[in-house]
Design an enzyme around this catalytic site. Structure first.
Site, PDB file in Angstrom:
ATOM      1  N   ARG A   1       0.829  -1.197   0.000  1.00  0.00           N
ATOM      2  CA  ARG A   1       0.000   0.000   0.000  1.00  0.00           C
ATOM      3  C   ARG A   1       0.863   1.246   0.000  1.00  0.00           C
ATOM      4  O   ARG A   1       1.877   1.312   0.683  1.00  0.00           O
ATOM      5  CB  ARG A   1      -0.870   0.027   1.250  1.00  0.00           C
ATOM      6  CG  ARG A   1      -2.074  -0.859   1.127  1.00  0.00           C
ATOM      7  CD  ARG A   1      -3.193  -0.316   1.948  1.00  0.00           C
ATOM      8  NE  ARG A   1      -3.531  -1.188   3.042  1.00  0.00           N
ATOM      9  CZ  ARG A   1      -4.021  -0.763   4.195  1.00  0.00           C
ATOM     10  NH1 ARG A   1      -4.184   0.509   4.409  1.00  0.00           N
ATOM     11  NH2 ARG A   1      -4.338  -1.620   5.129  1.00  0.00           N
ATOM     12  N   THR A   2       0.446   2.247  -0.781  1.00  0.00           N
ATOM     13  CA  THR A   2       1.170   3.502  -0.790  1.00  0.00           C
ATOM     14  C   THR A   2       0.833   4.266   0.482  1.00  0.00           C
ATOM     15  O   THR A   2      -0.323   4.579   0.732  1.00  0.00           O
ATOM     16  CB  THR A   2       0.762   4.346  -1.996  1.00  0.00           C
ATOM     17  OG1 THR A   2       0.978   3.578  -3.171  1.00  0.00           O
ATOM     18  CG2 THR A   2       1.595   5.600  -2.070  1.00  0.00           C
ATOM     19  N   LEU A   3       1.831   4.526   1.279  1.00  0.00           N
ATOM     20  CA  LEU A   3       1.593   5.253   2.529  1.00  0.00           C
ATOM     21  C   LEU A   3       2.061   6.699   2.417  1.00  0.00           C
ATOM     22  O   LEU A   3       1.420   7.610   2.896  1.00  0.00           O
ATOM     23  CB  LEU A   3       2.308   4.562   3.682  1.00  0.00           C
ATOM     24  CG  LEU A   3       1.794   3.152   3.979  1.00  0.00           C
ATOM     25  CD1 LEU A   3       2.711   2.441   4.966  1.00  0.00           C
ATOM     26  CD2 LEU A   3       0.379   3.190   4.526  1.00  0.00           C
TER      27      LEU A   3
END
Lengths: 261, 272
Positions: free
Chosen positions: A38-40
């Site tokens: 996931r892109t955080l």
């Protein structure tokens, strides 16, 4: 409680990191699957894009910088790309996510061409497709960390729209991303008018880009201007803007206020 | 055609290279009541004959709106037609949602044809027993396609399917060259005249046919009975007196009904 070291495990199907986290009853520890896919946060980012509609189509400007946090690390990144025959996409934000979007669009355009039936995807269709993608990713809490500008011309009609990383999407006569919203749009609101000539359009964009260059910390002085008309897309060679730093106030900035900067 | 040892499964070829089950499915299309389509450069008209199971029941719907810019007329097993119309509506709306743009007709018919083809190559399926006349509008103009149970599709200027469609086709063959430049009104008139050909003697009334139009700046919609009757009145002789007219009509209606009954003995109740 002491922290246990992180253990890496690589599965044949996909990569995942396993963090061992100590919990209250001491002996047993629970493996939480941290979804590292996931892109955080964004890592390598591009700054503003500014775009306007003009007489023959759409003009879009962006610089060629890719920042790594506060470091201006990459200076040759093309943040505007042609999509199919009728569209031009500019992106600010995470560069790797932009590349991922280009892969999606490449597949979309490929399938469209394979039909070979005289129909082709116009800028409106591409814009809406991107809106769906961005919104769906946002719903999964795994956004593509970009603000996209989509311009194009089809059957004589110009189109200019924007999609943000949370799926907010709209069309307008002039759009800008990031700092451009705050610095460039006011200029455009005052000075944009319909049927700008190419020269006037470029001058207007350069005016906006110059302000961004002075005031945006992640802007670099190497920009490209892209044009899209009924004939197709042209992206200019990179060039620099002339800047002026000989303002009197810069000469002796601390006069009258010793110790300040 | 006659029964033979190669016609039990759709997945069995005959020695002469035919798939009999597919051909039998195409026969089912010929049993349904007539459906007609014509197109000009800017409009498409779909028309059908309203056949009712019995005097007590209403007639079955044979023309469906797929989207504002696409309509379909069916002939054959109406149940199959309904299912395929639902598929078409679904494809169309999904495209509209993703691209905010109407689905090009040509792409819809290919998907439909591919769906039909699957049923000709699976031993646990049977071909769809319905022919579809798909009329629609896209960037490249107005189009009319015919989708066959075999999975083939063809583009037409004008076409007719179903029972007694040959009469309509003959009429259309004489006139089709002028259709491209036809006005909307002329196109509608030609459609109703073609329907009249399939009725073979029965008096044409607006209650006997359904007509739908779509075109540039005109989303798909049905014509109401009044408008259809007005067109009919331009070429049909008006009955002299109401009573006589009523009797004559009743007789005329009874005669074809008997003929229809005798001829259609082999028509299964599920086919319209």
């Amino acid at each position: 409680m002491f922290l246990l070291p992180v253990s890496f495990s690589i599965n044949a199907d996909y990569f995942f990191l396993q963090f061992t986290i100590p919990i209250d009853n001491g002996d047993s520890v629970k493996n939480a699957e941290a979804d590292s896919q996931r892109t955080l946060y964004p890592y390598v980012t591009g700054t503003s894009i500014v775009a306007i509609k003009y007489k023959d189509g759409v003009l879009m400007a962006s610089d060629m910088g890719g920042s790594y946090g506060s470091t201006l690390r990459y200076k040759n990144i093309e943040r505007m790309k042609a999509i199919g025959k009728h569209s031009l996409l500019g992106a600010s934000g995470e560069i790797s996510d932009f590349q991922e979007i280009l892969r999606y669009l490449d597949e979309l355009v490929l399938n469209d061409n394979m039909w070979d039936d005289g129909n082709s995807l116009g800028p409106k269709e591409v814009h809406n497709y991107l809106t769906r993608v961005m919104y769906n990713r946002r719903n999964k809490f795994n956004p593509l960390w970009n603000t996209l500008v989509l311009g194009g011309v089809k059957n004589g009609e110009s189109y200019l729209g924007m999609v943000s990383m949370i799926g907010v999407s709209f069309e307008d006569n002039h759009v800008a991303t990031g700092f451009g919203n705050h610095l460039a749009r006011p200029i455009l609101r005052d000075e944009w008018h319909a049927d700008l000539s190419f020269e006037d359009g470029v001058k207007l964009l350069e005016k906006c880009m110059r302000v961004l260059l002075y005031r945006d910390r992640s802007a670099i002085n190497k920009l490209q201007i892209a044009k899209i008309t009924e004939e197709g897309v042209t992206v200019s060679q990179p060039y620099s803007l002339k800047t002026f730093w000989e303002f009197k106030a810069f000469n002796n900035p601390t006069a009258g206020a010793e110790g300040s900067w | 055609m006659f029964r033979n040892q190669y016609d039990t499964d759709v997945t069995t070829w005959s020695p002469t290279g035919r798939l009999f089950q597919v051909e039998y499915a195409m026969e089912a299309v010929k049993q349904g009541s007539a459906a007609i389509g014509l197109r000009s450069r800017s409009h498409v008209v779909l028309a059908s004959v309203n056949k009712a199971q019995s005097e007590l029941s209403s007639h079955q719907r044979k023309i469906f709106k797929v989207d504002d810019h696409i309509g379909v007329a069916i002939a054959g097993l109406t149940a199959d037609g309904r299912v395929l119309s639902r598929y078409m509506r679904s494809e169309s709306i999904n495209h509209s949602f993703t691209y905010e743009s109407p689905l090009p007709v040509g792409r819809l018919v290919v998907r439909l044809a591919d769906k039909a083809q699957v049923c000709t190559q699976r031993s646990w399926k049977r071909p769809y027993g319905v022919g579809l006349l798909v009329g629609g509008l896209d960037e490249s103009g107005a189009h009319l396609y015919y989708n066959c149970p075999s999975g083939n599709y063809f583009e037409y200027q004008a076409f007719a399917i179903g029972s007694r469609s040959q009469a309509a086709k003959t009429y259309l063959e004489r006139r089709f060259k002028s259709f491209n430049e036809s006005s909307r009104e002329d196109l509608i008139k030609d459609a109703i005249l073609a329907i009249r050909e399939t009725l073979q003697g029965e008096t044409l009334k607006s209650s006997l046919c359904t007509v739908s139009v779509l075109g540039v700046d005109e989303p798909f919609h049905f014509l109401d009975q009044e408008s259809i009757q007005k067109v009919i009145d331009t070429f049909e002789k008006v009955p002299e007196e109401e009573e006589d007219g009523g009797e004559a009509e009743a007789e005329a209606a009874a005669a074809p009904a008997e003929q229809g009954g005798a001829g259609d003995q082999d028509v299964a109740p599920m086919e319209m």
